[in-house]
Design a protein around this motif. Structure first.
Motif, PDB file in Angstrom:
ATOM      1  N   GLY A  47     -14.071  -6.103 -48.624  1.00 46.42           N
ATOM      2  CA  GLY A  47     -14.989  -7.190 -48.923  1.00 46.42           C
ATOM      3  C   GLY A  47     -15.433  -7.931 -47.678  1.00 46.42           C
ATOM      4  O   GLY A  47     -16.625  -8.250 -47.520  1.00 46.42           O
ATOM      5  N   ASN A  98     -12.698 -11.350 -53.162  1.00 41.73           N
ATOM      6  CA  ASN A  98     -12.884 -10.017 -53.732  1.00 41.73           C
ATOM      7  C   ASN A  98     -12.249 -10.003 -55.118  1.00 41.73           C
ATOM      8  O   ASN A  98     -11.095  -9.610 -55.282  1.00 41.73           O
ATOM      9  CB  ASN A  98     -12.278  -8.946 -52.823  1.00 41.73           C
ATOM     10  CG  ASN A  98     -12.760  -7.560 -53.209  1.00 41.73           C
ATOM     11  OD1 ASN A  98     -12.354  -7.008 -54.227  1.00 41.73           O
ATOM     12  ND2 ASN A  98     -13.640  -7.006 -52.405  1.00 41.73           N
ATOM     13  N   THR A 158     -17.452 -10.552 -53.114  1.00 40.07           N
ATOM     14  CA  THR A 158     -17.856  -9.282 -52.510  1.00 40.07           C
ATOM     15  C   THR A 158     -17.662  -8.060 -53.406  1.00 40.07           C
ATOM     16  O   THR A 158     -18.139  -6.981 -53.077  1.00 40.07           O
ATOM     17  CB  THR A 158     -17.074  -9.059 -51.202  1.00 40.07           C
ATOM     18  OG1 THR A 158     -15.671  -9.095 -51.497  1.00 40.07           O
ATOM     19  CG2 THR A 158     -17.404 -10.144 -50.177  1.00 40.07           C
ATOM     20  N   ALA A 159     -16.955  -8.205 -54.531  1.00 43.78           N
ATOM     21  CA  ALA A 159     -16.726  -7.054 -55.413  1.00 43.78           C
ATOM     22  C   ALA A 159     -18.023  -6.647 -56.102  1.00 43.78           C
ATOM     23  O   ALA A 159     -18.781  -7.507 -56.571  1.00 43.78           O
ATOM     24  CB  ALA A 159     -15.657  -7.382 -56.448  1.00 43.78           C
TER      25      ALA A 159
END
Length: 321
Positions: A47, A98, A158-159
């Motif tokens: 991430g 993340n 960020t996932a």
């Protein structure tokens, strides 16, 4: 004649956990927990890389700078920043998260909830509180150095498989692909400062005071006995630990592979797993190496800090500055 010693570094954190798990028995009671930790660590590292890569597309007409993975200390208070964007108008803290699946925030209760694909609920920390604490820290830290600056923040999820049903109020929250637009939206309404920030001065000040994250050996971190670890030198070909020392070379009795530098990875494992120093005897025990002379030849090639004499001699890995 100056002899150049070979440097040695710890394994990358995610990789260290991976090989740490491999040295534990399949039935070890903490193996499932460690595999979860490995997933979280590697996902977090991916991430942060995604966030940095996306930031390469960020541009301003005026000067700006970015710092990554910065640690600062104020007395007994230490804070780690995933990213700092220093502009002429303000400093923006980037906080990477993340977390995947469906995310819900209840304004009435203040609870931040993740619902996975099986319908299971997990209560998460409200990321706004952590970001506000980081903003408060940085303002205080800079203020003590006579730098009065606006500090903003942006939380970046960020996932890929992350779906917001609602978001906490109090700070901007976005996904990676939205990050640069959110940065522009933070900066655009800010009035120009009659005395723009001295970006390079602030950047050098933060870099000079950067306190890197200090990793503890994994046995200590996860409260796992050294005796639980499989001993022996790892074979990258067959993934076993049947490697023996033969005529200044390493030979795997399992698959026949040879590797003259197999001890290098074994040393990285030891310092990542067990301790920040070792003796000749401890090195031999970890590698199942019978010869003290062979162990000494290997250890003296490295750029260690050496303390003690004879049997009390210890080899300490150098910390990254």
């Amino acid at each position: 004649m100056t002899i150049i010693k070979e440097p040695l570094e710890l394994l990358p954190h995610g990789q260290a956990i991976q090989y740490f798990i491999a040295r534990l028995p399949k039935t070890h009671p903490r193996k499932e927990y460690l595999e979860n930790q490995l997933h979280r660590k590697t996902a977090g590292e991916r991430g942060e890389k995604k966030m940095r890569k996306k930031f390469q597309e960020f541009h301003l007409d005026e000067n700006f700078a970015a710092l990554w993975d910065i640690g600062l200390i104020d007395g007994g208070w230490k804070t780690q920043f995933d990213g700092l964007v220093i502009t002429e108008k303000c400093i923006i803290i980037l906080d990477s998260k993340n977390v995947s699946e469906d995310l819900h925030f209840d304004e009435k209760t203040g609870e931040f909830i993740r619902m996975d694909s099986k319908g299971q609920r997990l209560i998460l920390d409200n990321p706004v509180f952590q970001l506000n604490k980081n903003i408060q820290f940085l303002k205080r830290w800079l203020g003590k150095r006579k730098i009065d600056v606006r500090v903003k923040g942006l939380i970046v999820y960020t996932a890929n498989q992350c779906l917001f049903h609602s978001k906490p109020s109090g700070a901007p929250i976005c996904k990676t692909y939205q990050m640069n637009d959110y940065l522009y939206n933070i900066l655009r309404p800010l009035p120009p400062d009659p005395a723009p920030l001295k970006i390079n001065k602030i950047k050098r000040l933060i870099e000079a005071n950067h306190s890197p994250y200090v990793r503890r050996p994994l046995c200590e971190t996860y409260k796992i006995a050294y005796g639980d670890l499989q001993k022996g030198v790892y074979c990258a070909d067959c993934k076993g630990y049947q490697v023996v020392r033969v005529k200044r070379n390493w030979l795997c009795l399992g698959c026949g592979a040879k590797n003259s530098a197999a001890h290098h990875f074994a040393l990285q494992e030891y310092f990542s797993f067990v301790d920040d120093s070792l003796s000749n005897k401890e090195f031999r025990e970890f590698c199942l190496l019978g010869s003290a002379a062979a162990a000494n030849r290997i250890l003296t090639k490295y750029d260690f800090i050496i303390t003690g004499e004879n049997k009390a001699r210890r080899y300490h890995i150098k910390k990254n500055e």
